[in-house]
Enzyme design. Sequence first.
Site, mmCIF file in Angstrom:
data_model
loop_
_atom_site.group_PDB
_atom_site.id
_atom_site.type_symbol
_atom_site.label_atom_id
_atom_site.label_comp_id
_atom_site.label_asym_id
_atom_site.label_seq_id
_atom_site.Cartn_x
_atom_site.Cartn_y
_atom_site.Cartn_z
ATOM 1 N N GLU A 168 45.979 11.810 107.830
ATOM 2 C CA GLU A 168 46.318 12.041 106.414
ATOM 3 C C GLU A 168 45.627 11.088 105.440
ATOM 4 O O GLU A 168 46.267 10.540 104.539
ATOM 5 C CB GLU A 168 47.831 11.951 106.229
ATOM 6 C CG GLU A 168 48.599 12.899 107.119
ATOM 7 C CD GLU A 168 50.110 12.850 106.888
ATOM 8 O OE1 GLU A 168 50.576 11.929 106.200
ATOM 9 O OE2 GLU A 168 50.794 13.729 107.409
ATOM 10 N N GLU A 287 50.549 20.431 114.482
ATOM 11 C CA GLU A 287 51.962 20.218 114.121
ATOM 12 C C GLU A 287 52.563 21.493 113.529
ATOM 13 O O GLU A 287 53.233 21.461 112.489
ATOM 14 C CB GLU A 287 52.085 19.071 113.113
ATOM 15 C CG GLU A 287 51.458 17.761 113.574
ATOM 16 C CD GLU A 287 51.637 16.609 112.599
ATOM 17 O OE1 GLU A 287 52.435 16.727 111.649
ATOM 18 O OE2 GLU A 287 50.972 15.575 112.794
HETATM 19 C C1 XIL Z 1 57.457 13.313 110.937
HETATM 20 C C2 XIL Z 1 58.541 13.301 111.986
HETATM 21 O O1 XIL Z 1 58.697 14.609 112.484
HETATM 22 C C3 XIL Z 1 59.832 12.797 111.395
HETATM 23 O O2 XIL Z 1 60.803 12.607 112.409
HETATM 24 C C4 XIL Z 1 59.601 11.467 110.679
HETATM 25 O O3 XIL Z 1 60.785 11.080 110.029
HETATM 26 C C5 XIL Z 1 58.486 11.591 109.664
HETATM 27 O O4 XIL Z 1 57.312 12.058 110.322
HETATM 28 N N1 XIL Z 1 52.789 14.721 109.549
HETATM 29 C C6 XIL Z 1 52.674 13.919 110.649
HETATM 30 C C7 XIL Z 1 53.861 13.645 111.476
HETATM 31 O O5 XIL Z 1 51.567 13.530 110.998
HETATM 32 O O6 XIL Z 1 53.819 12.366 112.036
HETATM 33 C C8 XIL Z 1 55.132 13.770 110.680
HETATM 34 O O7 XIL Z 1 56.229 13.619 111.563
HETATM 35 C C9 XIL Z 1 55.162 15.108 109.980
HETATM 36 C C10 XIL Z 1 54.022 15.242 109.039
#
Ligand code: XIL
Length: 521
Positions: A168, A287
Amino acid sequence: MKINIVFLLVAVASATSFAQTTAGLKDVYSSKFKFGNILNGSTVNNAAMKTIVLREFNSITPENELKPDATIVASGSTDDNVKVQLNNGAKAILQFCQDNKIPVRGHTLVWHSQTPEWFFRTGFTSSGAVVSAAVMDKRMESYIKNMFALIKSSYPNLNLYAYDVVNEASSESGGPRTAGNGDGKSMWVQVYKDNSFIEKAFTYARKYAPATTKLFYNDYNEYIQAKRDYIANSIVKPLKQKGLLDGMGMQSHLDVRTGSDPYPSPTLYGQAITIYKNLGVEIHVSELDATINDGNESYFTGQATYYKNIMNQILTNGGSAITAVVVWGIQDDQSWRKARKPLLFNASGAKKAAYNELVNLIPQSDWGKPGSNSSSSIVPSSSSSAKPSSSSVAVSSSSKASSSSTAASSSSKASSSSTAASSSSKASSSSTATSPSSSSLANSSSSHTATSSSSSDETLSSSSSEEEDITPILGTGLSIQSSQSITYYSIKGEPLGSAKPQKAGIYIIKQGYSVKKIVVR
Ligand code: XIL
């Protein structure tokens, strides 16, 4: 006693025959790519979750357990030797994956979020001064080196097949994030002044990662034009050319937005796949989840169609470039976006319509043998009503709503949505909206694009005599403060700038991982 033994034998025989015939997603898609999911410190200790994972998935990403805030230890750290640890959750997940020969995606090393601010300050303390780029180079190299070494020494037989090296790093309009801490700002940019830390991170990762670990850049909203093009041209392409990067991670936190058009449209999503694929890199859908507007299960059918259409884009546009599809959560009640039920299994562990649509896309003749992707014993599946379709995986159009119905459905949704409670009265006059048809999503022009701009803080020109404050339309949680920089996108996904949208029309606002459709009149 005798009866009990007979009953037991029958039960075992029946379970065995199920075990030989029931395929999970990893088996259905075995000729295409790995099909994965996540585990965390809680789900890894839940027998029902482990059963689902063993049956369905052959890639696991630790949800939070390998992030910097879980692994960097301040005490004892020096600039040349950053202390790292694996917490109990990380250990349980990596042990489970090693024991069951499940490949692991590491996530993540260099990120603005879930990274302690003291990592960027002298003495590894919150009160220290921000360190120089030269010092941060050393810390970053040591952290990356020590993480790979710790995982290797603790789990020598783990198949760590991929790692998100940088997560990110692009702003919403394409470019470095704003320097600072919190609210989407980046301490990496604070230290380096720009995004030059990205190449350094990949250089170190290439140096210390196992040769079999593919290195990924990972981001969200990766399908929106300005951000997509920056990621492709300024991050992925040069790093690939230098041999430092193997793949692009498309996070794919999507929104079905039932009641109106989904966002992104499958077409827009497919265009992004094509652009990354043309760079010659592997693509992981890293994701995947797709929210519905609220928890109403009547929307599951629309969600299923959306999952199917997105998967069709993955299959047709991505082809062999897609090497893994990872869903971000097993059951709806465990999702980080659980209020909007974005996953493939419901809170009871039952397969949702979306699951069945994904199974239906692949002819059974292409399925792999159940269990062939994992050495684990396969637990029988409770119900699989999914019948493989004999039809091919042709892309189906999903953006058919007319402009008028788009506006109308938007207003009706707004009036029932808690996050847009204040918007119903304004949004309901759809006749005033100059709504471009989303069916013409690709390559058509509209009045919105005439004013499009990706430059930040530019005030949008207005063709409407009815300029009005957008704030009431946005509703709770999305009100604009003058200090806030929000990037607006037309319904076609084109950036319109980051000012108050004074021009009538329908806009998509992506704020972080959330999406909101608004009608400005
Ligand atoms: C999220 C997790 O799912 C949550 O449990 C945590 O509180 C915040 O992070 N992008 C990413 C992930 O790269 O690491 C994130 O995961 C969701 C968005």
